[in-house]
Enzyme design. Sequence first.
Site, PDB file in Angstrom:
ATOM      1  N   HIS A   1      26.739   9.504  61.127  1.00 52.83           N
ATOM      2  CA  HIS A   1      26.104   9.848  62.410  1.00 52.83           C
ATOM      3  C   HIS A   1      24.814   9.036  62.608  1.00 52.83           C
ATOM      4  O   HIS A   1      24.644   8.360  63.626  1.00 52.83           O
ATOM      5  CB  HIS A   1      25.806  11.353  62.441  1.00 52.83           C
ATOM      6  CG  HIS A   1      25.148  11.826  63.708  1.00 52.83           C
ATOM      7  ND1 HIS A   1      25.850  12.332  64.771  1.00 52.83           N
ATOM      8  CD2 HIS A   1      23.838  11.862  64.077  1.00 52.83           C
ATOM      9  CE1 HIS A   1      25.012  12.666  65.743  1.00 52.83           C
ATOM     10  NE2 HIS A   1      23.771  12.389  65.342  1.00 52.83           N
ATOM     11  N   GLU A   2      23.946   9.085  61.601  1.00 53.00           N
ATOM     12  CA  GLU A   2      22.666   8.371  61.722  1.00 53.00           C
ATOM     13  C   GLU A   2      22.888   6.859  61.753  1.00 53.00           C
ATOM     14  O   GLU A   2      22.108   6.124  62.363  1.00 53.00           O
ATOM     15  CB  GLU A   2      21.714   8.756  60.583  1.00 53.00           C
ATOM     16  CG  GLU A   2      21.385  10.252  60.481  1.00 53.00           C
ATOM     17  CD  GLU A   2      20.729  10.841  61.716  1.00 53.00           C
ATOM     18  OE1 GLU A   2      20.146  10.096  62.508  1.00 53.00           O
ATOM     19  OE2 GLU A   2      20.834  12.080  61.899  1.00 53.00           O
TER      20      GLU A   2
ATOM     21  N   HIS B   1      23.205   5.813  65.295  1.00 50.41           N
ATOM     22  CA  HIS B   1      21.870   5.670  65.904  1.00 50.41           C
ATOM     23  C   HIS B   1      21.219   4.356  65.454  1.00 50.41           C
ATOM     24  O   HIS B   1      20.653   3.616  66.250  1.00 50.41           O
ATOM     25  CB  HIS B   1      20.953   6.823  65.463  1.00 50.41           C
ATOM     26  CG  HIS B   1      21.168   8.124  66.190  1.00 50.41           C
ATOM     27  ND1 HIS B   1      21.131   8.226  67.558  1.00 50.41           N
ATOM     28  CD2 HIS B   1      21.404   9.388  65.727  1.00 50.41           C
ATOM     29  CE1 HIS B   1      21.329   9.504  67.916  1.00 50.41           C
ATOM     30  NE2 HIS B   1      21.504  10.224  66.820  1.00 50.41           N
TER      31      HIS B   1
ATOM     32  N   GLU C   1      22.713   9.334  71.647  1.00 52.68           N
ATOM     33  CA  GLU C   1      23.643  10.286  71.033  1.00 52.68           C
ATOM     34  C   GLU C   1      25.078   9.764  71.150  1.00 52.68           C
ATOM     35  O   GLU C   1      25.896   9.995  70.248  1.00 52.68           O
ATOM     36  CB  GLU C   1      23.483  11.649  71.712  1.00 52.68           C
ATOM     37  CG  GLU C   1      24.002  12.825  70.912  1.00 52.68           C
ATOM     38  CD  GLU C   1      23.275  13.100  69.598  1.00 52.68           C
ATOM     39  OE1 GLU C   1      22.181  12.545  69.371  1.00 52.68           O
ATOM     40  OE2 GLU C   1      23.834  13.871  68.788  1.00 52.68           O
TER      41      GLU C   1
END
Lengths: 499, 499
Positions: B264-265, B268, B294
Amino acid sequence: MSFEKLDAHNLKLASLDHALAILGADEATNMPTGGGEQRAEAMATLSAMRHKMASAPHVADWIGEAENEPLNQDQRTGLAEFKRQYLHLTALSPDFVQRRTQTTMRCEQLWRELRPSGNWKDFAPALEKVIVLVREEAALRASASGLAPYDAMMEQYDPGNRTIEIDPVFARLKAGLAEFLPEALAAQQKRLADRPLKPLNGPFAIEKQKALGLAAMEAVGFDFTHGRLDQSHHPFCGGVPTDVRMTTRYSTSDFLPGLMGVLHETGHAQYEQGLPRNDAHWPHNHARGMGMHESQSLFVEMQVARSPAFWRWAMGLVCEHLGKDMFAGWQVEDVLARVNMVKRGLVRVDADEVTYPMHVILRYEMERDLIAGTLKVADIPEVWDQKMNQYLSLSSKDNLADGPMQDVHWPAGLFGYFPSYSLGAMMAAQQWAALEKDLPDIERDIEVGDFSALNQWRREKIWISGARLSTPELMIAATGKPLDPDYFITHLKKRYLRS
Amino acid sequence: MSFEKLDAHNLKLASLDHALAILGADEATNMPTGGGEQRAEAMATLSAMRHKMASAPHVADWIGEAENEPLNQDQRTGLAEFKRQYLHLTALSPDFVQRRTQTTMRCEQLWRELRPSGNWKDFAPALEKVIVLVREEAALRASASGLAPYDAMMEQYDPGNRTIEIDPVFARLKAGLAEFLPEALAAQQKRLADRPLKPLNGPFAIEKQKALGLAAMEAVGFDFTHGRLDQSHHPFCGGVPTDVRMTTRYSTSDFLPGLMGVLHETGHAQYEQGLPRNDAHWPHNHARGMGMHESQSLFVEMQVARSPAFWRWAMGLVCEHLGKDMFAGWQVEDVLARVNMVKRGLVRVDADEVTYPMHVILRYEMERDLIAGTLKVADIPEVWDQKMNQYLSLSSKDNLADGPMQDVHWPAGLFGYFPSYSLGAMMAAQQWAALEKDLPDIERDIEVGDFSALNQWRREKIWISGARLSTPELMIAATGKPLDPDYFITHLKKRYLRS
C-alpha cells in the site's frame, strides 16, 4: 519588550539549527544516495535563511533597547553573549561572505582533486586567493571586535583565547615535548622488548562491536533517552542536546579504533546532554566552544579510556561482548600497549596523544604568520618540511599530499581553528588533575565501572555553565588556575615513561 | 521580476517542507523519547514560520505582478496553482486559525481521553464547538473561493471535487454495494465450505518479513536510491519525492498485514518518486491530492497485490523469504481467501475493500449535513446507528467508542477529507480498467513479476502530470472518462463472486 522579541528570534534560530542538525545527521546515517541533491539545496536554503535572519539590522536595535530594559542576571548574561555573537556574525558584509564562499568552495574542490597526487603547483594559486580573503576577513573581524586579527579569528571558535596567552603555552608545550618524545619512544621500545605486542585474534563482528560500544557508552554516562548511536563513514557527534546523534565506524580487524572513537564522541555527547535545559534557545546555554568541547571528548578518551584503571574494568566488558577466548592470556598491560602506542608520522589525524600537539603547533605557527603576511604561500612546503624535521624528525618534502596538503581547514578558510585541538588536550589534563584532587578515590571508582562522581564533577564544573564564561575564565572556574601545559606534560610522563 | 521572487519564495517554502517532512519521519523512526519536547517545539516554530511566510500579504502583489509578466506555459500553470493555494491559505485570518487550533486541540485531547470508555456525553460539547468553527471555516473558504461551503472544504484535499458530481457517484456506489454485499458474503461462505481456510504456520520472524517486504517493494518498482523502508508504530509514507520515507509494522503471527501495508505505502511512494523533478519546489509539480494519492496506494494494494495474477508470482517470493515448509500444500487460492476476506464490522480502519466505502458514505452524508446545519451534534449517535444498521446491518448503539467516536478526523476539524478514501478506491479500479485496455498482456507480466509496463503507464498517465490538472480532469486525462463507480463494482464482482 525588545527582550521578548529577541527571545522569539532565538527560538526561530534554534528551530532552524535543530532542523539543520537533524538533517545533517540523517544525511550521514539514513539518507539514500539519490536524496543528496535536494537535501543539499534544502539545507543551503535554510542556512541562508538562518544567516539573513540572524544578521538582520533590526536585531541590533532590539539588542540596544533590551540593554535598557529591566532584566535579571541570567537574562543579562544571555543578552551579552547574544550580542557578542551578533557582532561577529555581522562583521562581514553579505557581499564579502558570498565572495569568500565562492573562493573557499573552489579551493576545497581543487584540494579534493589535487591532494591525492600532491599537486601543489596547481593548488597553490587557489590557496593564495583564500589567504588573501582570510587576511581581509581577519582585518574586518578585528575592527568589529577590537581584537588583533588572528585573535579575532580564534574568537569564533574559543571566545577569550588570545595569542598573547597561548604563545607562551604552546612554547612551553613544544619545549616539553621536544625533550619528552625521545624518552617516551625509548621507554616504549624497552617495554615492547620485555613484553612483545600480542596479536589481535580478529575478525571482530560488527554487531558484537556495536553492542560493546553501546554498553561502554551507557556505563560511561551517555543518556540514551536523549541520544543514539549510528554508523557513518566519518564519525561525528551531532544533533541537539536533547537528541544527540553520535556515530562511529568499525573495522573488523581491530575493535580498538571503533571503541576509542565511541568513547571520544561520548565525551562530546555528554557535554551537549549536560548543558542547561532552561532557555536552551539562548546562546549562553550552548556549549562554550571548540577547545572546551574537545577537552570533554579527550577527557573521556585520553584521560579516562586509555588509562590502566579504565582497562582494569573494561577488559571484562570487552571479553563479555567479543568473547573471552579472543583474549586468552591478555593482561591490562597488553591493551595499554596498543591504546598508548606512540609513533611519529606525517599525518595529523593518525597521530597519537604525544605527537599530535606537534602537528598543531606547526600549523598554528604557520597560519599566524600567513595571516600576518610574514609567510608566503609559495614558501609553505619548505617551511612545513623544516618544522616537520625539527618537531618530529620527518620529512614531508617528497610527500606533499601528507604534508601541507593533508588538511581541509586552510582550503576551507578555517584559520584560528587548529589551536583548539591541542588546547582541548591540555585542558583535559588539567581538568583531570583538578578532579583527582577533589575526588581522591576516582581511580577506584573507574576500576569498578562507576563514573557517577566523575560525571557529577564535570557537570557542575563545566557542562552546567554553558557559555556563561569565556574559555579561559571557565578553565579557571573549573580547575582554579589558568591553562598550564605542565599538567599535560606530567600526564604524558606518568603514562609513557612507565616501565 | 516578481515571478523570480515567487520562485525564491517557493524554494524557501519547499526547504521548510523538506525539513518538516524529514524531522517528522525521523521522529517516528529514530528519535529517542527524551527528544520529543524540543522536537515538537522546533517543528511548531518552523510550521508557524512557514505559514507566516506563505500567507504574507506581499505575496499577493507578487502574484498580481507575475501574471502580467512574460511567462511560458509551464510557468503560467505553476503560477495558477500557486495562486489557488495562496487564496486557500489566506482565506482564514491568523486570529481564526489560532481559535480553530485551540478548539480542535482541546477536542482531540478530550477524544483521546474519552474514546476508550465511549463517553459521548462529555465529548459532545467539545465536538459541538469544533463544528461551529468548521461551519464558519467553510463559509470563509466558500466566500474566498466562490464555491459551496462543503465543496470549499473538499477543495483542500481534492481540488475540483464537487458535491454535485460526487453525490450521484456515491448514490450509485451505495446502491450497488447494498445489492452486492450479501452476494459477496454468500459466495465467500460457499468457497470457504468447499475449501476451508488454511491455518498460518507462524511465528514469522520480523527480519524475514522485512527482507520479504524489501524484495516485494523492489520488484513492484520502489526506487531505493530515492527512498527507504523503516519501522514505526503507525505505518506512513513521508519524506520528499527524492527521499521517500516509508514505514511499516510487523506482526509475528501473520505476515500478510505487514506485507499488504508495505505494498500500500509503496503505491504512495511511487507517486511521489514519479513526480516531475524540474522545478520540484513549485506546487504544480507536487502530487495532485488526497484522493489521487489514495488511488495510487490502492492501485498497488487492491488492484494488483490482492489479485490472483500477483499471487501466482508472489507465492514464490513469500516461500523464498519465509520458508517453503511454512506453506506446504498451499495454493494461490488459499492466500486469496485470506487477502480477500470480507467481513462486516463497526470499525472503518479494520474494514475490507467491499465494506470500506459504506463507512465512508455514512461519514460523508453526515458531515455534509453537519456543515449544512441540518444535523445536530446531539443526534449523531442515533443517526450513526441508523445508517450503520441500514448499510452494514450492525448496531453501534451500545458501542460509541467504535461508533461515532472512532475517528480522529472530526475532533481534529478535518471535514471534507473522508470522501477521498473511497474516491481513491473507485479511481484505482477505473485506472486498472483503462490500463488493462491499453496493455492487454498485463496479467501475464504480473504473473512473472514484471511491473515495468504497468509502472510506465502510471507514470505517463498520472505521476508525471503533478498537480497540473484538477482531480476530475486528471481522471479524464488518464482514463478517458469521468469517475464512474461501475468500474469499482465490476472489479468487486469479478473478485468476490468467483466460485
